[in-house]
Structure formats: structure tokens, C-alpha cells
Design a protein around this motif. Structure first.
Motif, short mmCIF file in Angstrom:
data_model
loop_
_atom_site.label_atom_id
_atom_site.label_comp_id
_atom_site.label_asym_id
_atom_site.label_seq_id
_atom_site.Cartn_x
_atom_site.Cartn_y
_atom_site.Cartn_z
N ALA A 194 0.83 -1.20 0.00
CA ALA A 194 0.00 0.00 0.00
C ALA A 194 0.87 1.25 0.00
CB ALA A 194 -0.93 0.00 1.21
N MET A 195 1.93 1.25 0.77
CA MET A 195 2.81 2.41 0.81
C MET A 195 3.56 2.58 -0.51
SD MET A 195 1.81 3.64 3.55
CE MET A 195 2.80 5.10 3.52
N ALA A 196 3.93 1.48 -1.14
CA ALA A 196 4.58 1.56 -2.45
C ALA A 196 3.64 2.15 -3.48
CB ALA A 196 5.06 0.18 -2.89
N MET A 197 2.36 1.78 -3.41
CA MET A 197 1.39 2.33 -4.35
C MET A 197 1.11 3.79 -4.06
SD MET A 197 -1.09 -0.85 -5.11
CE MET A 197 -1.72 -0.05 -6.54
N ALA A 198 1.16 4.19 -2.79
CA ALA A 198 0.97 5.60 -2.45
C ALA A 198 2.14 6.44 -2.95
CB ALA A 198 0.83 5.77 -0.94
N ALA A 199 3.34 5.86 -2.93
CA ALA A 199 4.54 6.58 -3.36
C ALA A 199 4.59 6.78 -4.86
CB ALA A 199 5.79 5.84 -2.89
N SER A 200 3.99 5.86 -5.62
CA SER A 200 4.02 5.98 -7.08
C SER A 200 2.65 5.64 -7.65
CB SER A 200 5.09 5.07 -7.67
OG SER A 200 4.87 3.73 -7.29
N PRO A 201 1.66 6.52 -7.48
CA PRO A 201 0.31 6.23 -7.95
C PRO A 201 0.27 6.06 -9.47
CG PRO A 201 0.47 8.51 -7.26
CD PRO A 201 1.78 7.84 -6.91
N GLY A 202 -0.47 5.05 -9.90
CA GLY A 202 -0.66 4.82 -11.33
C GLY A 202 0.46 4.06 -12.00
N GLN A 203 1.62 3.93 -11.34
CA GLN A 203 2.74 3.23 -11.96
C GLN A 203 2.77 1.76 -11.58
OE1 GLN A 203 6.37 5.18 -11.02
NE2 GLN A 203 5.92 6.95 -12.29
N HIS A 204 2.21 1.42 -10.42
CA HIS A 204 2.18 0.05 -9.93
C HIS A 204 3.56 -0.50 -9.65
CE1 HIS A 204 -2.03 0.05 -10.66
NE2 HIS A 204 -1.80 0.44 -11.88
N THR A 205 4.49 0.36 -9.35
CA THR A 205 5.79 -0.10 -8.89
C THR A 205 6.24 0.85 -7.82
OG1 THR A 205 7.59 1.06 -9.99
CG2 THR A 205 6.30 -0.40 -11.35
N GLY A 206 6.84 0.33 -6.82
CA GLY A 206 7.33 1.18 -5.76
C GLY A 206 8.82 1.37 -5.81
#
Length: 182
Positions: A104-116
Motif C-alpha cells: 500500500a505504501m509503495a502504491m501511495a509513493a508511485s500512484p498509477g505506476q504500480h511499482t514502488g
């Protein structure tokens, strides 16, 4: 959401959503069991199943705003704290909840990219979680084999230990897939 990167194909995401949602429903069924050992972690497993189903939704269908991911991580963190508090809850639930917080934190850090990870490659924590869940899936699969030969008494769905093992195995597989696509 994690299968956004597969060009033109959302069906793997939908299969993962169905698998996780089915595990959530089974967790709810186990909560109604008359056996205390079946009810013990069933609510947490139901919440994790539904949470993973939401995370796995294809991005073409539902892309939550970036501010929802810290809230998602907070709810999952509460589950992790409850897991620490409840006697008899194994470390696997804690690792699973921690992996969900991480994703969840990885997705918050890079929204829309699906990679953290940005362009720096796969972080060590992703590898560690991936290896843990691969080991868990292999270990659980081997432990499930003798259960197939067990007698099949007429018991309710919430009291079937072999289904609990299958549920946990499938959630481990789903977590492994989600970590691969992170």
C-alpha cells in the motif's frame, strides 16, 4: 490494479480479485463456526482477503486516489497489531499484514505506476517478502497433500481444516503474485 502493466489483458487481475474475495467470504463463514480454533483468526483473514481483492482490481476498473493508500495501510496495520495481541496467532499473519502495508505504501509513493521502486531495481524487502511467500506456498502445498486422504465427515464449511489450509495457501499464492507485479 497490479495487472495494469499487462497490455490489453485484465483477466489475470480479475482472477486474482475472485481468488482473494473468495478467501474473504470463506473467512466470514469461518467466523460463524462453532469451533473456537476456527473462529480465532477468521476475521483477520476475511479482512485481508477483501483487502487484497481491492488491491488486485485492474486499474482500468478502479484506481483509488493516492490518499486512500495510507488509510489502507493504517487499517492493515491495525490488523497487524491485533495479530500481535491475539494469543496463538502465528507470525504468518503478521508477515502478511506487513506485506500489505508495504504494498500500500509503495502504491501511495508511485500512484498509477504500480511499482514502488522507481528505476532502481527491486528493493531487498520485496525480494525478502517474495521469498518468504514462495517458501510458505511450497511448504503449505506439501502439508496439504496428506489432508486429501483424510476421511470426509459431514461437517460445516466453517469447520473444515483442509479448507483453511487451502484458503491460506491460495492467499499465499495471491500475495506472491502481487509482490512479483509490485
Amino acid at each position: 490494479m497490479y495487472f495494469h502493466m499487462l497490455p490489453g489483458s485484465a483477466w489475470p487481475g480479475w482472477l486474482l480479485v475472485a481468488l482473494c474475495a473468495a478467501n474473504g467470504v470463506y473467512g466470514l463463514l469461518r467466523m460463524r463456526s462453532n469451533a473456537a480454533e476456527q473462529r480465532r483468526g477468521a476475521g483477520d483473514e476475511a479482512l485481508m482477503g477483501f483487502g487484497m481483492a481491492v488491491m488486485a482490481l485492474p486499474a482500468t476498473v478502479f484506481t483509488p486516489p493516492s490518499w486512500t493508500w495510507p488509510g489502507y495501510a493504517a487499517v492493515t496495520g491495525a490488523v497487524a497489531l491485533r495479530t500481535l495481541w491475539v494469543a496463538g496467532a502465528g507470525t504468518h499473519h503478521l508477515v502478511g499484514a506487513s506485506a500489505m502495508i508495504y504494498m500500500a505504501m509503495a502504491m501511495a509513493a508511485s500512484p498509477g505506476q504500480h511499482t514502488g521502486h522507481g528505476g532502481a531495481g527491486v528493493p531487498l524487502l520485496t525480494w525478502a517478502l517474495f521469498l518468504y511467500f514462495v517458501g510458505y506456498v511450497l511448504h503449505s502445498g506439501v502439508r496439504l497433500l496428506p489432508a486429501a486422504a483424510a476421511s470426509s465427515r459431514a461437517v460445516g464449511w466453517g469447520n473444515r481444516p483442509e479448507l483453511v489450509k487451502v484458503s491460506r495457501l491460495s492467499m499465499g499464492i495471491a500475495m506472491t503474485v502481487m509482490l512479483v507485479t509490485l
